[in-house]
Scaffold this active site. Structure first.
Site, PDB file in Angstrom:
ATOM      1  N   ARG A  47     -14.951  -8.278   7.750  1.00 19.98           N
ATOM      2  CA  ARG A  47     -13.508  -8.259   8.005  1.00 19.98           C
ATOM      3  C   ARG A  47     -13.256  -8.572   9.470  1.00 19.98           C
ATOM      4  O   ARG A  47     -14.191  -8.721  10.253  1.00 19.98           O
ATOM      5  CB  ARG A  47     -12.920  -6.898   7.632  1.00 19.98           C
ATOM      6  CG  ARG A  47     -13.758  -5.756   8.200  1.00 19.98           C
ATOM      7  CD  ARG A  47     -12.995  -4.543   8.502  1.00 19.98           C
ATOM      8  NE  ARG A  47     -12.029  -4.760   9.569  1.00 19.98           N
ATOM      9  CZ  ARG A  47     -12.362  -4.911  10.847  1.00 19.98           C
ATOM     10  NH1 ARG A  47     -13.621  -4.897  11.259  1.00 19.98           N
ATOM     11  NH2 ARG A  47     -11.439  -5.084  11.759  1.00 19.98           N
ATOM     12  N   GLN A  97     -10.139   1.698  10.156  1.00 19.13           N
ATOM     13  CA  GLN A  97     -11.002   0.817  10.959  1.00 19.13           C
ATOM     14  C   GLN A  97     -11.197   1.359  12.370  1.00 19.13           C
ATOM     15  O   GLN A  97     -12.202   1.081  13.008  1.00 19.13           O
ATOM     16  CB  GLN A  97     -10.396  -0.592  11.041  1.00 19.13           C
ATOM     17  CG  GLN A  97     -10.445  -1.380   9.744  1.00 19.13           C
ATOM     18  CD  GLN A  97      -9.150  -1.269   8.973  1.00 19.13           C
ATOM     19  OE1 GLN A  97      -8.458  -0.247   9.049  1.00 19.13           O
ATOM     20  NE2 GLN A  97      -8.802  -2.298   8.228  1.00 19.13           N
ATOM     21  N   ASP A 156      -4.100 -10.948  13.793  1.00 22.09           N
ATOM     22  CA  ASP A 156      -4.562 -11.767  12.662  1.00 22.09           C
ATOM     23  C   ASP A 156      -3.847 -13.100  12.595  1.00 22.09           C
ATOM     24  O   ASP A 156      -4.316 -14.032  11.956  1.00 22.09           O
ATOM     25  CB  ASP A 156      -4.364 -10.998  11.362  1.00 22.09           C
ATOM     26  CG  ASP A 156      -5.226  -9.743  11.374  1.00 22.09           C
ATOM     27  OD1 ASP A 156      -4.774  -8.723  11.940  1.00 22.09           O
ATOM     28  OD2 ASP A 156      -6.360  -9.809  10.882  1.00 22.09           O
ATOM     29  N   ASN A 209      -0.473  -8.058  12.950  1.00 19.85           N
ATOM     30  CA  ASN A 209      -1.699  -7.296  13.162  1.00 19.85           C
ATOM     31  C   ASN A 209      -1.701  -6.126  12.183  1.00 19.85           C
ATOM     32  O   ASN A 209      -0.733  -5.904  11.441  1.00 19.85           O
ATOM     33  CB  ASN A 209      -1.803  -6.808  14.609  1.00 19.85           C
ATOM     34  CG  ASN A 209      -3.200  -6.308  14.933  1.00 19.85           C
ATOM     35  OD1 ASN A 209      -4.184  -6.969  14.598  1.00 19.85           O
ATOM     36  ND2 ASN A 209      -3.315  -5.152  15.562  1.00 19.85           N
ATOM     37  N   LYS A 210      -2.792  -5.385  12.191  1.00 25.33           N
ATOM     38  CA  LYS A 210      -2.972  -4.278  11.251  1.00 25.33           C
ATOM     39  C   LYS A 210      -1.736  -3.382  11.200  1.00 25.33           C
ATOM     40  O   LYS A 210      -1.128  -3.087  12.223  1.00 25.33           O
ATOM     41  CB  LYS A 210      -4.204  -3.477  11.676  1.00 25.33           C
ATOM     42  CG  LYS A 210      -4.616  -2.354  10.763  1.00 25.33           C
ATOM     43  CD  LYS A 210      -4.736  -2.743   9.314  1.00 25.33           C
ATOM     44  CE  LYS A 210      -5.706  -3.880   9.061  1.00 25.33           C
ATOM     45  NZ  LYS A 210      -5.631  -4.394   7.670  1.00 25.33           N
TER      46      LYS A 210
HETATM   47  O1  MRU Z   1      -7.818  -5.858   7.480  1.00 27.25           O
HETATM   48  P1  MRU Z   1      -8.790  -6.108   8.591  1.00 27.25           P
HETATM   49  O2  MRU Z   1      -9.596  -4.926   8.972  1.00 27.25           O
HETATM   50  O3  MRU Z   1      -9.592  -7.351   8.374  1.00 27.25           O
HETATM   51  O4  MRU Z   1      -7.801  -6.369   9.785  1.00 27.25           O
HETATM   52  C1  MRU Z   1      -7.973  -7.327  10.709  1.00 27.25           C
HETATM   53  C2  MRU Z   1      -8.240  -6.701  11.960  1.00 27.25           C
HETATM   54  O5  MRU Z   1      -9.393  -6.479  12.283  1.00 27.25           O
HETATM   55  C3  MRU Z   1      -7.173  -6.258  12.826  1.00 27.25           C
HETATM   56  O6  MRU Z   1      -5.901  -6.476  12.387  1.00 27.25           O
HETATM   57  C4  MRU Z   1      -7.432  -6.718  14.231  1.00 27.25           C
HETATM   58  O7  MRU Z   1      -6.640  -6.033  15.086  1.00 27.25           O
HETATM   59  C5  MRU Z   1      -7.278  -8.197  14.413  1.00 27.25           C
HETATM   60  S1  MRU Z   1      -8.780  -9.072  14.195  1.00 27.25           S
HETATM   61  C6  MRU Z   1      -9.517  -9.073  15.781  1.00 27.25           C
END
Ligand code: MRU
Length: 359
Positions: free
Chosen positions: A52, A200, A241, A251-252
Site C-alpha cells: 500500500r 497505518q 495519494d 489523502n488518508k
Molecule cells: O490506503 P493506503 O494506506 O494505501 O493510503 C495511502 C497512504 O499511504 C496515505 O494516504 C499516505 O499519506 C499517502 S502515500 C505516501
C-alpha cells in the site's frame, strides 16, 4: 531504510520473473515478505493492502505488468492487464501513472523486445521513486532546519497515516525529511495519528520511526486538534495519494480535519509528494474518486493477544452498519506548501507549475 539494522527497500526484484514486497497486513507484529510471481498476485497484493501507499503501489503495478508481459506481450494482453491492475485501487494516481507510462512505452516497441523493456522500466520507476523521495527529504529538511533555527529546542511534528518508506520504494514522502533531520541531530518528536480504521499510523509509521530510533507518540486521531491548540505541535507534514492541478490534496481519511485544526491554530501544514502524485488532468479535488472500503475495517479490529497470536475482533454494536471512505480532500487553501523532489512551492496551480513547467 533499515530492517533489523539492514538497509532494505520496500520492493525488490527476484531474478527477472518475480519481485518481493513486505506483507504490510502482518506489520507491526511480524515482518513477513512475499514473493509475487504473477500479475494476478500483484493485483491481489494491492487490493488486499498487503502492499500500500501511493508511490509503492505504482511500483508494484509496474512490476505486475512486467510479469504479465513475459507471458503475453500482445497489445490486447497489455491493455487488459493495465485495466485489471489499475482498477485495484482508485484514489492514488501513482498506480495509473506508472501503468500508463509502462503501456505508453511498450505499445511502441516490437513484441519480442517488450518483456525485457517492461522489466527495465519497472526497475526504473522504482529507482526514480527512491530518488524522488530522497530529494523530498532534502527539501523538507530545509523547512525543519529553519523551524529549528527559529524555535530552538525540540520540534514536535504531527503526521497522519503512513507516508514513510513502507508507502514508497525508500525513504518515504512525509517521513523522509524527519529521518534526515533526526540523522543530523535536530531534536524532534513525532505525534503519530493512529489513523483509524486501518491504523497505518499505529502499525506502520510507529514501526518505522521506532526502527530508525525517532522519538514518537501514537495519539488517537481525535487528539491532534487538542495538541495543536495547546501549542504542542510545531508543524504537520503528511503524504498524499493525489494532488489536482489547483493544489487540492487527497489523502488518508482524517487529513482534512488535521488541516482545519492546523489552520485554526496557525500550525504550518505541509504536504510531501513526488511529481508522480500530481494529476494534471483534474482541476479540482472534487473530481477525485474516493475509494469506499469494506465496513469490516470500521466494525472490527486486529491486534496481538497476550499469548502472541494475532486476532480480529468485533468492536461495534452487532448489526450496525458502517461507512468507510478511505480518503478525504483537503482544499489547497489549508495547505502551507508542497514539498516535492524539485523543491517547495505554494499549494496553487502557479506554485506547482513553477516547479514543473513542462507538465
Ligand atoms: O490506503 P493506503 O494506506 O494505501 O493510503 C495511502 C497512504 O499511504 C496515505 O494516504 C499516505 O499519506 C499517502 S502515500 C505516501
Amino acid at each position: 531504510m533499515k530492517i533489523n539494522g539492514k538497509h532494505t527497500r520496500s520492493i525488490w526484484a527476484v531474478g527477472e520473473d518475480a519481485f518481493g514486497i513486505f506483507d504490510q497486513t502482518r506489520l507491526p507484529h511480524e515482518v513477513v515478505t512475499l514473493t509475487i510471481r504473477t500479475p494476478e498476485d500483484a493485483a491481489h497484493a494491492i487490493k488486499s493492502m498487503q502492499t500500500r501507499g501511493a508511490p509503492l503501489i505504482g511500483a508494484v503495478g509496474a512490476y505486475g505488468l512486467a510479469l504479465a508481459v513475459r507471458n503475453d506481450p500482445s497489445d490486447d494482453a497489455i491493455q487488459h492487464m493495465v485495466e485489471m491492475l489499475a482498477e485495484t485501487r482508485p484514489t492514488a494516481i501513482n498506480l495509473k501513472w506508472a501503468l500508463w507510462r509502462m503501456r505508453g512505452l511498450l505499445l511502441n516497441q516490437p513484441r519480442d523486445k517488450r518483456a525485457a523493456l517492461a522489466w527495465a522500466e519497472a526497475a526504473a520507476i522504482a529507482d526514480e521513486d527512491a530518488a524522488m523521495c530522497e530529494a523530498i527529504g532534502r527539501n523538507g529538511l530545509e523547512i525543519i532546519r529553519d523551524l529549528h533555527r527559529k524555535k530552538g529546542g525540540k520540534l514536535n511534528i504531527l503526521t497522519h497515516c503512513n507516508a514513510g518508506w513502507l508507502a514508497t520504494v525508500d525513504w518515504g514522502t512525509a517521513l523522509a525529511p524527519i529521518y534526515m533531520a533526526h540523522d543530523e541531530g535536530i531534536p524532534l518528536h513525532v505525534f503519530v495519528d493512529e489513523t483509524r480504521p486501518r491504523n497505518q499510523g499505529a502499525s506502520l509509521t510507529a514501526f518505522e520511526l521506532g526502527a530508525h530510533g525517532v522519538a514518537h507518540t501514537i495519539i488517537a486521531d481525535n487528539a491532534g486538534g487538542h495538541y495543536m491548540m495547546n501549542g504542542d505541535v510545531d508543524m504537520c507534514v503528511v503524504g498524499t495519494d493525489r494532488v489536482t492541478a489547483n493544489g487540492d490534496v487527497a489523502n488518508k481519511i482524517g487529513t482534512y480535519l488535521k488541516a482545519l485544526a492546523a489552520k485554526d491554530n496557525g500550525v504550518p501544514f505541509y504536504v510531501a509528494l513526488p511529481s508522480s502524485t500530481i494529476d494534471w488532468t483534474l482541476s479540482s479535488g472534487r473530481d477525485i474518486p474516493i475509494e469506499e472500503r469494506s465496513a469490516d475495517e470500521v466494525l472490527k479490529m486486529t491486534g496481538r493477544t497476550p499469548s502472541g497470536s494475532v486476532l480480529t475482533v468485533e468492536i461495534a454494536a452487532p448489526g450496525s452498519p458502517a461507512a468507510n471512505p478511505g480518503f478525504d480532500v483537503t482544499p489547497a487553501r489549508l495547505v502551507t506548501g508542497f514539498i516535492t523532489e524539485r523543491g517547495t512551492c505554494a499549494a496553487t496551480e502557479q506554485g506547482l507549475r513553477s516547479l514543473f513547467p513542462a507538465a
